[in-house]
Design an enzyme around this catalytic site. Structure first.
Site, short mmCIF file in Angstrom:
data_model
loop_
_atom_site.label_atom_id
_atom_site.label_comp_id
_atom_site.label_asym_id
_atom_site.label_seq_id
_atom_site.Cartn_x
_atom_site.Cartn_y
_atom_site.Cartn_z
N PRO A 125 0.84 -1.20 0.00
CA PRO A 125 0.00 0.00 0.00
C PRO A 125 0.87 1.25 0.00
CG PRO A 125 -0.67 -1.55 1.73
CD PRO A 125 0.66 -2.00 1.21
N TYR B 45 14.74 15.38 17.45
CA TYR B 45 14.99 15.07 16.04
C TYR B 45 16.43 15.47 15.71
CZ TYR B 45 13.34 14.69 11.13
OH TYR B 45 13.13 14.33 9.83
N ARG C 80 18.02 18.25 1.57
CA ARG C 80 18.82 17.04 1.49
C ARG C 80 19.24 16.74 0.06
NH1 ARG C 80 15.06 13.63 2.09
NH2 ARG C 80 14.91 13.57 -0.17
#
EC number: 2.5.1.26
Length: 532
Positions: A65, A406, A345
């Site tokens: 999926p 993070y 990135r």
């Protein structure tokens, strides 16, 4: 079609890559995919999904999926197991808002709806979901649910599992399951949690009923400077304890603060002069060490009176913790560019650097220990390989017992050194850094992931994280819901017999370093032949 054939595709500019590992699957921008699905299916209704899942079950095909494919831990990558047929189940044509109920403040959506389309549909009703992850522009509701996503305003509106009231899911083993649509369930376990965060392994989410709220009358973002990361953490802890935490708070450590300052647009001479005066003021009168200074972005939203009241409480707490308010400028700048950072990135990869991320949820008791350990461990990994490296961190979500922290880390590509045309040195350094970060997170009782999920990247650490008994429980549930292992194989759970695989080994990803090196060499050979 034979599953082991190497397939090459020319990807358009909209194709998204995730981690450095993903980028390595497409060396030198040539668009080489080492293991593609045999076909892509585009269902347009729940009934279409039912027919597809049943056919896959009968013929023992694998289904993956997918929505926006923004996941960065490999949750939507093709996994070739037992040479079985693999189909990608792209749900983005199931993109409707089915109904809205303003009395209960709920709305029902198909799983393939993209974030902007979902919010635009609700906006016409004066409503909002309030779920705003970094991938918002390109990701889908089904993807958010499948990976246990968290939005930037989660401090006010909750994470995706808090917003979801009911799911409709298609499973190969027991057919369609519709979980109860009630404000709260006290009749056994909440069945929605069998599917939220399980990355399509247990079944295919097709619809969801979500909590919504009025569009806030007022929204503001402010910048606050702290003399150190520890001071900022103390302020967040006090906000939580005094039930005064805003809709959003992000605290950048010194390394990420310096990075954010260097990334800001070029200022006018007047603004630059004011900035220099502010630095001197903070050094001389506030005793700030500019090398340790930390930026906090605070977001407040809601009814006007509530926003004004909350600002006063937050600013008071910040001031008592040593913070210095610097206005709405930094907050507005962050809000305008909040979706740009993930795109950097790709730019840095083109400029000879590589960048990756790690994130976790950790208690306030272990937060500073984990922050220091992860940074030191990653830098040590770079140092051992004589590679230049950088790592920074920020707090992005808060809870009564802890936070999400993070990390970004980066190094210089080694492609031009030692005739390393296939990137073996880069991948080896990257895997060392990734292993160091993940091991340090678990060593300090952090979550294996807060919102990125497991995919295949973190599978080798799952037994260590949740224990063998929990792995067996989830595997047994999987066998009931999906006895032929149709749904998204190789993700979330380790293969039977490999629960004890050595997660200290360098090759902790599904392919293994040696295997990927062979694939890159083969891909390079394919490109060379095609150029003749």
């Amino acid at each position: 079609m034979k599953g082991n054939l190497l397939r090459s595709f020319n990807l358009d500019s909209s194709e998204q890559t995730g981690t450095y590992w993903d980028a390595a699957h497409m060396p030198e921008g040539q668009g080489v995919i080492t293991d593609a699905p045999d076909c892509v299916l585009y269902p347009q209704s729940h009934e279409d999904v039912e027919r597809i899942v049943q056919a896959a079950h009968v013929h023992r095909a694998h289904l993956i999926p997918s929505g926006g494919r923004t996941n960065i831990v490999g949750a939507t990558e093709a996994e070739r197991i037992e040479n079985r047929f693999v189909a990608s189940l792209d749900l983005r044509r199931m993109n409707r808002m089915l109904w809205v109920d303003k009395k209960t403040m709920t709305a029902c959506f198909e799983a393939g709806i993209l974030g902007p389309d979902l919010e635009n549909g609700l906006k016409k009703e004066g409503l909002s979901l309030g779920h705003d992850p970094d991938s918002f522009q390109w990701s889908t509701l089904g993807g958010w649910l499948a990976t246990c996503s968290s939005g930037m305003q989660s401090d006010k509106y909750g994470d995706i599992e808090d917003m979801c009231l009911s799911l409709k899911v298609v499973t190969p083993g027991v057919g369609t399951i519709t979980t109860p649509f009630v404000p709260r369930n006290g009749s056994g376990p909440a069945l929605k949690h069998l599917f939220i965060g399980t990355e399509g392994v247990m079944g295919v989410i097709t619809q969801a009923v979500m909590r919504v709220h009025k569009i806030p009358a007022k929204q503001e973002f402010h910048g606050i400077l702290f003399p150190s990361f520890e001071h900022g953490v103390a302020a967040i802890h006090t906000m939580v304890r005094k039930e005064s935490h805003p809709a959003m708070v992000r605290l950048y450590d010194p390394d990420e603060t310096r990075l954010s300052f260097h990334m800001k647009p070029k200022s006018s001479k007047l603004v630059s002069a004011f900035s220099e005066l502010l630095k001197k003021f903070l050094e001389r009168f506030k005793n700030f060490d500019l090398q340790n200074i930390c930026l906090m972005i605070v977001g407040v939203e809601g009814e006007v009176d509530n926003v004004n009241f909350q600002k006063k409480k937050v600013f008071k707490i910040a001031k008592e913790a040593g913070g210095f308010w610097i206005g709405q400028g930094p907050g507005k700048s962050w809000h305008e560019k909040r979706y740009d950072l993930p795109m950097l990135r790709d730019l840095l990869l083109e400029k000879g650097l590589w960048v990756d991320v790690a994130e976790t949820a950790v208690s306030f008791s272990n937060l500073l220990l984990l922050w220091k350990d992860v940074k030191e461990s990653v830098l040590d990994a770079f140092k051992e390989r004589n590679a230049p490296g950088w790592i920074g961190a920020h707090i992005s979500h808060t809870y009564t017992s802890g936070v999400c922290i993070y990390f970004h880390y980066a190094s210089v590509q080694q492609l031009d050194k030692k005739d390393d045309v296939h990137g073996e040195e880069d991948l080896s350094i990257y895997l060392d850094a990734k292993k160091a970060a993940t091991t340090a997170i678990l060593r300090n009782n952090g979550a294996l992931s807060h919102h990125h999920g497991v995919g295949y990247e973190h599978v080798p650490f799952m037994s260590r994280y949740i224990g063998k008994s929990s792995i067996k429980l989830l595997s047994d549930i999987k066998k009931t819901l999906d006895p032929a292992s149709v749904c998204n194989p190789g993700k979330l759970l380790p293969e039977a017999g490999k629960e004890d695989m050595d997660n200290e080994d360098l090759s902790f990803y599904k392919y293994g370093f040696a295997s990927l090196t062979d694939q890159l060499k083969q891909a390079s050979s394919v490109r060379a032949k095609s150029a003749l």
